[in-house]
Design a protein around this motif. Structure first.
Motif, PDB file in Angstrom:
ATOM      1  N   ILE A  30       9.762  33.280  32.299  1.00  0.00           N
ATOM      2  CA  ILE A  30       8.923  34.861  32.481  1.00  0.00           C
ATOM      3  C   ILE A  30      10.090  36.373  33.130  1.00  0.00           C
ATOM      4  N   VAL A  31      10.830  36.679  32.403  1.00  0.00           N
ATOM      5  CA  VAL A  31      11.668  37.478  32.537  1.00  0.00           C
ATOM      6  C   VAL A  31      11.407  39.267  33.103  1.00  0.00           C
ATOM      7  N   GLY A  32      11.774  39.316  34.145  1.00  0.00           N
ATOM      8  CA  GLY A  32      11.253  41.070  34.117  1.00  0.00           C
ATOM      9  C   GLY A  32      12.930  42.055  33.971  1.00  0.00           C
ATOM     10  N   PHE A  33      12.696  43.077  33.057  1.00  0.00           N
ATOM     11  CA  PHE A  33      14.023  43.232  32.852  1.00  0.00           C
ATOM     12  C   PHE A  33      13.584  44.971  33.312  1.00  0.00           C
ATOM     13  N   LEU A  34      14.437  45.281  34.394  1.00  0.00           N
ATOM     14  CA  LEU A  34      14.248  47.011  35.330  1.00  0.00           C
ATOM     15  C   LEU A  34      15.903  47.110  34.418  1.00  0.00           C
ATOM     16  N   GLY A  35      15.233  49.009  35.468  1.00  0.00           N
ATOM     17  CA  GLY A  35      16.533  49.558  34.952  1.00  0.00           C
ATOM     18  C   GLY A  35      15.836  50.843  35.218  1.00  0.00           C
ATOM     19  N   PRO A  36      16.793  51.523  35.579  1.00  0.00           N
ATOM     20  CA  PRO A  36      16.007  53.046  35.006  1.00  0.00           C
ATOM     21  C   PRO A  36      16.124  53.731  34.449  1.00  0.00           C
ATOM     22  N   ASN A  37      16.043  55.147  33.771  1.00  0.00           N
ATOM     23  CA  ASN A  37      15.540  54.896  32.385  1.00  0.00           C
ATOM     24  C   ASN A  37      17.373  55.921  32.373  1.00  0.00           C
ATOM     25  N   GLY A  38      16.922  55.391  30.699  1.00  0.00           N
ATOM     26  CA  GLY A  38      18.633  55.467  29.403  1.00  0.00           C
ATOM     27  C   GLY A  38      19.133  54.311  30.215  1.00  0.00           C
ATOM     28  N   ALA A  39      19.020  53.800  31.515  1.00  0.00           N
ATOM     29  CA  ALA A  39      20.585  52.185  31.417  1.00  0.00           C
ATOM     30  C   ALA A  39      20.229  51.464  30.493  1.00  0.00           C
ATOM     31  N   LYS A 287      11.579  43.494  52.363  1.00  0.00           N
ATOM     32  CA  LYS A 287      11.757  44.447  51.213  1.00  0.00           C
ATOM     33  C   LYS A 287      11.017  44.017  50.512  1.00  0.00           C
ATOM     34  N   ASN A 288      10.200  45.092  49.609  1.00  0.00           N
ATOM     35  CA  ASN A 288       9.635  44.488  48.484  1.00  0.00           C
ATOM     36  C   ASN A 288      10.644  45.184  47.689  1.00  0.00           C
ATOM     37  N   LEU A 289      10.580  44.311  46.085  1.00  0.00           N
ATOM     38  CA  LEU A 289      11.363  44.368  45.193  1.00  0.00           C
ATOM     39  C   LEU A 289      11.890  45.823  45.124  1.00  0.00           C
ATOM     40  N   GLU A 290      10.851  47.565  44.943  1.00  0.00           N
ATOM     41  CA  GLU A 290      10.684  48.577  44.975  1.00  0.00           C
ATOM     42  C   GLU A 290      12.175  49.150  45.142  1.00  0.00           C
ATOM     43  N   GLN A 291      12.310  48.217  46.739  1.00  0.00           N
ATOM     44  CA  GLN A 291      13.423  49.344  47.619  1.00  0.00           C
ATOM     45  C   GLN A 291      14.466  47.974  46.997  1.00  0.00           C
ATOM     46  N   ILE A 292      14.205  46.812  46.368  1.00  0.00           N
ATOM     47  CA  ILE A 292      15.801  45.952  46.260  1.00  0.00           C
ATOM     48  C   ILE A 292      16.345  47.120  44.372  1.00  0.00           C
ATOM     49  N   PHE A 293      15.245  46.901  44.259  1.00  0.00           N
ATOM     50  CA  PHE A 293      15.642  47.577  42.614  1.00  0.00           C
ATOM     51  C   PHE A 293      15.962  49.374  43.917  1.00  0.00           C
ATOM     52  N   ARG A 294      15.660  49.958  44.405  1.00  0.00           N
ATOM     53  CA  ARG A 294      16.225  51.464  44.365  1.00  0.00           C
ATOM     54  C   ARG A 294      18.002  50.735  45.150  1.00  0.00           C
ATOM     55  N   GLU A 295      17.922  50.067  45.325  1.00  0.00           N
ATOM     56  CA  GLU A 295      19.219  50.043  46.201  1.00  0.00           C
ATOM     57  C   GLU A 295      19.968  49.740  45.036  1.00  0.00           C
ATOM     58  N   GLN A 296      19.362  48.675  44.345  1.00  0.00           N
ATOM     59  CA  GLN A 296      20.885  47.615  43.165  1.00  0.00           C
ATOM     60  C   GLN A 296      20.779  49.238  41.985  1.00  0.00           C
ATOM     61  N   THR A 297      20.637  49.988  41.535  1.00  0.00           N
ATOM     62  CA  THR A 297      20.334  51.727  41.557  1.00  0.00           C
ATOM     63  C   THR A 297      20.927  52.417  41.408  1.00  0.00           C
ATOM     64  N   ASN A 298      21.316  52.434  43.110  1.00  0.00           N
ATOM     65  CA  ASN A 298      21.783  53.213  43.749  1.00  0.00           C
ATOM     66  C   ASN A 298      20.125  55.060  43.689  1.00  0.00           C
ATOM     67  N   ILE A 299      19.214  54.313  43.754  1.00  0.00           N
ATOM     68  CA  ILE A 299      18.320  55.564  44.310  1.00  0.00           C
ATOM     69  C   ILE A 299      18.200  55.764  45.558  1.00  0.00           C
TER      70      ILE A 299
END
Length: 300
Positions: A30-39, A287-299
């Motif tokens: 079960i894979v989560g595919f994450l990214g900002p809008n337009g990614a 760190k939770n996933l949201e913080q990691i996501f923000r760092e990985q996508t430079n938000i």
């Protein structure tokens, strides 16, 4: 492999939606595919489900090429797009019967997916009478009609209330026991609750592809919130080893950020004892996933 993506690129005019993307998904993941809008998330999902074709690269689902074996791919994939297309004037059973004819599956399968997706109490209604949560269930039931091996879900929980979120989350987890699930979402809590692996895409490129527990455990920074029994000077706290930053949240409460994998809680306790301080409370805030996501996508 359930899904194999090799060097996929796709452009819309001057905009590059996908840039040399590669990954694979094993059976039962079960894979989560994450990214900002337009990614590029929806673009890749449309390529995997044969709705559009890539400019370059190759993709396979259950060993079937998405270009040369489109019918075979469509038979093995269940797809719930972001904007769930439904005929609102049809009754639930009527709509599922229509799709069963399209898939050429036996009508007995309709009852099976109604039970599986928890639609029994609403199956006598028109789709237009259903709540958003039950409409999503109809979409999932449709995607499951032909008993596919792979489920591709694009924002399956968008617009749902908290109770509906839990219901659809549990439904997807249950389905994922027997099928490969590849889902896109902006709700990080859903990924943490459902997925065992995370792929993050940013500006058309994969920036992270790891098991969820590995991704969280790998984080070097460690945040500890500690409350002492009296005033402590920030310069004094800087004597604690591996301390990166220190911040006074309020009163006697401090936020200490360490750059180390070592559990620093015993070190903070030893520091307090050495300085004659009492610790009233101490909390580890990884760190939770949201913080990691923000760092990985430079938000920011």
């Amino acid at each position: 492999m359930s899904i194999e993506v090799k060097n996929i690129s796709k452009s819309y005019g001057a905009q590059k939606a996908l840039d040399n993307v590669s990954f694979s998904v094993k059976n039962g993941e079960i894979v989560g595919f994450l990214g900002p809008n337009g990614a590029g998330k929806s673009t890749l999902m449309k390529i995997l489900t044969t709705f559009i074709t890539a400019d370059q690269g190759k993709a396979e689902v259950n060993g079937n090429d998405v270009i040369t074996s489109q019918k075979a791919v469509q038979k093995t994939v269940g797809y719930l797009p972001e904007h769930n297309p439904l005929y609102l004037d049809l009754y639930v059973r009527e709509y599922l019967a229509f799709n069963a004819d399209v898939y050429k599956v036996h009508k007995s399968r309709i009852e099976e997916v109604i039970q599986l997706t928890g639609l029994s109490t609403e199956s006598h209604k028109k789709i237009g009478q259903l709540s958003k949560g039950y409409r999503q269930r109809v979409g999932l039931a449709t995607a499951l009609l032909h008993n596919p091996d792979v489920l591709i879900l694009d924002e399956p929980t968008t617009g749902l209330d908290p109770n509906q979120l839990v219901e659809i989350r549990d439904l997807i987890k249950n389905i994922g026991k027997n099928k490969t699930v590849f889902l896109s979402t902006h709700i990080m809590q859903e990924v943490e609750a459902i997925c065992n692996r995370v792929i993050i895409i940013n500006n058309g490129k994969i920036v992270t592809d790891k098991k969820l527990n590995t991704l969280v455990q790998e984080q070097q920074e460690q945040t500890i919130e500690v409350e002492f029994d009296k005033i402590v000077n920030a310069d004094t706290l800087n004597d604690i080893p591996n301390l990166k930053t220190v911040k006074n949240n309020h009163g006697f409460v401090w936020e200490l950020i360490f750059e180390t994998e070592q559990d620093m809680r015993p070190v903070v306790f030893d520091f307090a004892q050495e300085k004659g301080l009492k610790i009233l409370q101490l909390n580890l805030k990884n760190k939770n996933l949201e913080q990691i996501f923000r760092e990985q996508t430079n938000i920011k």
